[in-house]
Design an enzyme around this catalytic site. Structure first.
Site, PDB file in Angstrom:
ATOM      1  N   ASP A   1      23.415 -12.420   4.397  1.00 47.31           N
ATOM      2  CA  ASP A   1      23.714 -13.301   3.256  1.00 47.31           C
ATOM      3  C   ASP A   1      25.217 -13.483   3.060  1.00 47.31           C
ATOM      4  O   ASP A   1      25.689 -14.589   2.795  1.00 47.31           O
ATOM      5  CB  ASP A   1      23.107 -12.700   1.983  1.00 47.31           C
TER       6      ASP A   1
ATOM      7  N   LEU B   1       0.811  -1.218   0.000  1.00 47.02           N
ATOM      8  CA  LEU B   1       0.000   0.000   0.000  1.00 47.02           C
ATOM      9  C   LEU B   1       0.847   1.272   0.000  1.00 47.02           C
ATOM     10  O   LEU B   1       0.330   2.368   0.205  1.00 47.02           O
ATOM     11  CB  LEU B   1      -0.983  -0.040   1.173  1.00 47.02           C
ATOM     12  N   CYS B   2       2.153   1.153  -0.213  1.00 46.72           N
ATOM     13  CA  CYS B   2       3.023   2.331  -0.300  1.00 46.72           C
ATOM     14  C   CYS B   2       2.857   3.000  -1.664  1.00 46.72           C
ATOM     15  O   CYS B   2       2.751   2.327  -2.680  1.00 46.72           O
ATOM     16  CB  CYS B   2       4.495   1.909  -0.165  1.00 46.72           C
ATOM     17  N   HIS B   3       2.890   4.323  -1.648  1.00 51.44           N
ATOM     18  CA  HIS B   3       2.832   5.081  -2.895  1.00 51.44           C
ATOM     19  C   HIS B   3       4.214   5.130  -3.545  1.00 51.44           C
ATOM     20  O   HIS B   3       5.216   5.245  -2.853  1.00 51.44           O
ATOM     21  CB  HIS B   3       2.383   6.524  -2.608  1.00 51.44           C
TER      22      HIS B   3
ATOM     23  N   MET C   1       8.912   4.506   5.169  1.00 51.89           N
ATOM     24  CA  MET C   1       8.981   3.125   4.699  1.00 51.89           C
ATOM     25  C   MET C   1      10.228   2.900   3.843  1.00 51.89           C
ATOM     26  O   MET C   1      10.821   1.821   3.875  1.00 51.89           O
ATOM     27  CB  MET C   1       7.715   2.743   3.914  1.00 51.89           C
ATOM     28  N   GLU C   2      10.633   3.933   3.108  1.00 52.74           N
ATOM     29  CA  GLU C   2      11.835   3.826   2.282  1.00 52.74           C
ATOM     30  C   GLU C   2      13.068   3.661   3.179  1.00 52.74           C
ATOM     31  O   GLU C   2      13.965   2.855   2.879  1.00 52.74           O
ATOM     32  CB  GLU C   2      11.975   5.069   1.398  1.00 52.74           C
TER      33      GLU C   2
END
Lengths: 159, 159, 159, 159, 159, 159
Positions: free
Chosen positions: C128, C75-77, C113-114
């Site tokens: 990793d 739901l992120c733009h 969010m970024e």
């Protein structure tokens, strides 16, 4: 007469059927260069001495691009890349940076496009990171150097 | 002394801050070529006359790649590309195909990398579609031809 | 009573309308860590001294992931990220690596969010690259540290 | 002495060659959590009772992210994921949500990174959907719980 | 005579220049359906009552696909989607599910393709999740229902 | 009673385990159409005669979308597509264009979704390229025509 294998008999693009080809080990090596001002090369190499980030960033970009080859080149098959290694070296005679990519796979189709894509995107990344000081850099020639495995066997570019 | 703008003072890669740059119109033109055997060029061009698919496929691949530039080149900003046009022409003297990309945007950062990426991927696509008949093709030189807008103003490559 | 803004009145997920929000400058800082054996940290840091590639690779991975946030978080733009910077430091007391991401944008929606995505993927990349010697590493806590701009103004995490 | 397998002898990052590894069944389980205010958990769980969308959205985001692992983590190999399952449960003692991902593959390389990536992105999605009511949530610890198949055999985290 | 705007005067595909168009608010609504056996619809709806996952998964898939429109449709411009909402309802008369997507943006170009792409991928997701019990489902008709903003103003499909 | 295979016993979405399925040859054929004004069809076909770009662009878009199926449809497995061919023909009776996609793979899971996705995105591309002259076009019905290989054997749609 020879026909381009990606075109069907009516000339329309297709992703050719490889489902009946055997799974074999295949390797490809591609090479390219970014030509630049001698001063630009010095700036990049000094950066490399300190933290290495132009070279490291271009290497990572090339590796990640190899995995995206089938998203970029419309008729390439998705493959399970088994190895990508990228080597970037300064050449003071160009002057510039020489990029070499080695790709390997155990699959039904070759890995030349993956090696060429890795080289291309590594070169674009070098251009991007140095363009503020040298807009006149040129990329290329980019070419396949060697290829092993598959029906066409071992192929080597003329020196 | 000049410093590479993508490296901070410790040499670490960063995506430079463009949030305070003004939104301006920017254009870039990049150019590249795929050199090949004369016979390969003839095969491609005959295909083009019939259905045009090598040229058409390379053009679409280049346009779509321009939109992926920020996914490929690690420190490129995402931008709202306003235009991408790709022109591909046969040059019998090379012999080969010459690819030219024009990109436009109204944004805070330039579109050179988008034009260069479009050219690179269009060239890779031509290579891919003709490689079965001519593995020795070479890609390049790829270079920026012209650039307008933004703080650095109008820039043109030497001929 | 408070309602979750991503759910409409019937509980269905939606990408909320931001078209009427003003374009403002927004910044976010997020932080996280990878905890590991002291010996693993030493191996990574020695690599960093030589060529820096674990740190450099994680930094590039985090920057590239920030640009993919809207592809990962449903739901992120999509936003026009103006800056991403990632700082990775050894902390011998954890022992482990501390990752901090700063994001900026001039847009209608925030960049928390970024920043959080950049930290998460940088941590996954460290895991990793070191997992062959230390499978028991743990990632986290990952959290927002600070946020500026937009309707909710300045927010700072409790220390 | 132990060496990090992703670095070659000069310290440069590489995608290690797995083409000679046998194709075997491999499984991984990873786990993580989002810690939040008790009231935030109640809001999410009430949503779940009505339509279930926070949990359902996070689950889908995690599954889709697992398939993107090799695009996010630079040195991960593309693999043919055979299964991804994500389980999300409320834990009132945290308080928060616990996310657990199980991945399976029949391939030449393991699926730990896919499980860890699925958990990370599911956690980011939960954060995104609840951040308007609780900006102080923290993500983690995220860790590998169990791993089967491949040369290293069965591995289980200490409880 | 009318000309297709995506073809230049020689017929070659181009991404048309929108850089001089004004930024305006634009909205689009598209609609589509998946027709299926009545029993299939019952199975899906019962699932929805219990946990809602077919509907929830299709909704998330549609939202995420809307953000990928410019990666799928070659000549679409990247845009900063401001809103995507998807509504899925059972229609026992079809019998089947009706999908409706609403998209909004404040940009230089429209959002019809984003709405149509959201509907298409939501329908594909429904097909995928129910195909084991009903392979004969059909998708469509998918069409634009309404469109506002931009030079062409308000447009509404005939009922 | 029949249960939807993508839902586990609690109704939660999962990507079902295919690791124990045998690798077999699988083929799928899907079909769809774009209905339009007769005049729109004439414009497109005239373009095709000159340079063929609407048809060529839609064909490439469909092929590239087939490779993205698992990124679009949440519970689809990534597969190593061995062939994608797309055929687009004018039907003056519709009037409109009929799109047919054939996909092949030697894998553990089928290729129906890839064929259906290819058709859907080729149709969206046709809509996009002609929408300036005909906003009322409709896409569909899109359906599976035939499917071979795998446990369910040979399936053919009723005519």
């Amino acid at each position: 007469m020879t026909r381009l294998t990606h075109l069907d008999e009516t000339g329309a693009a297709q992703m050719v059927d490889v489902s009946d080809k055997p799974v074999t080990h295949r390797t490809a090596i591609a090479e390219g260069a970014v030509r630049m001002e001698a001063e630009t090369l010095r700036l990049i190499m000094r950066g490399m001495t300190a933290k290495g980030d132009v070279i490291a960033t271009a290497r990572i970009a090339g590796i990640m691009a190899a995995k995206k080859t089938h998203e970029l080149v419309p008729l390439c098959h998705p493959i399970m890349l088994a190895k990508v290694a990228i080597d970037i070296e300064a050449d003071e005679d160009l002057p510039g940076l020489v990029v070499r990519a080695t790709t390997k796979v155990a699959d039904r189709t070759g890995v030349e496009m993956e090696a060429l894509t890795a080289v291309s995107v590594a070169c674009l990344t070098i251009y991007d990171m140095a363009k503020a000081v040298d807009r006149g850099m040129t990329i290329g020639p980019i070419r396949l150097v060697e290829k092993q495995g598959g029906r066409s066997g071992h192929w080597k570019a003329e020196p």
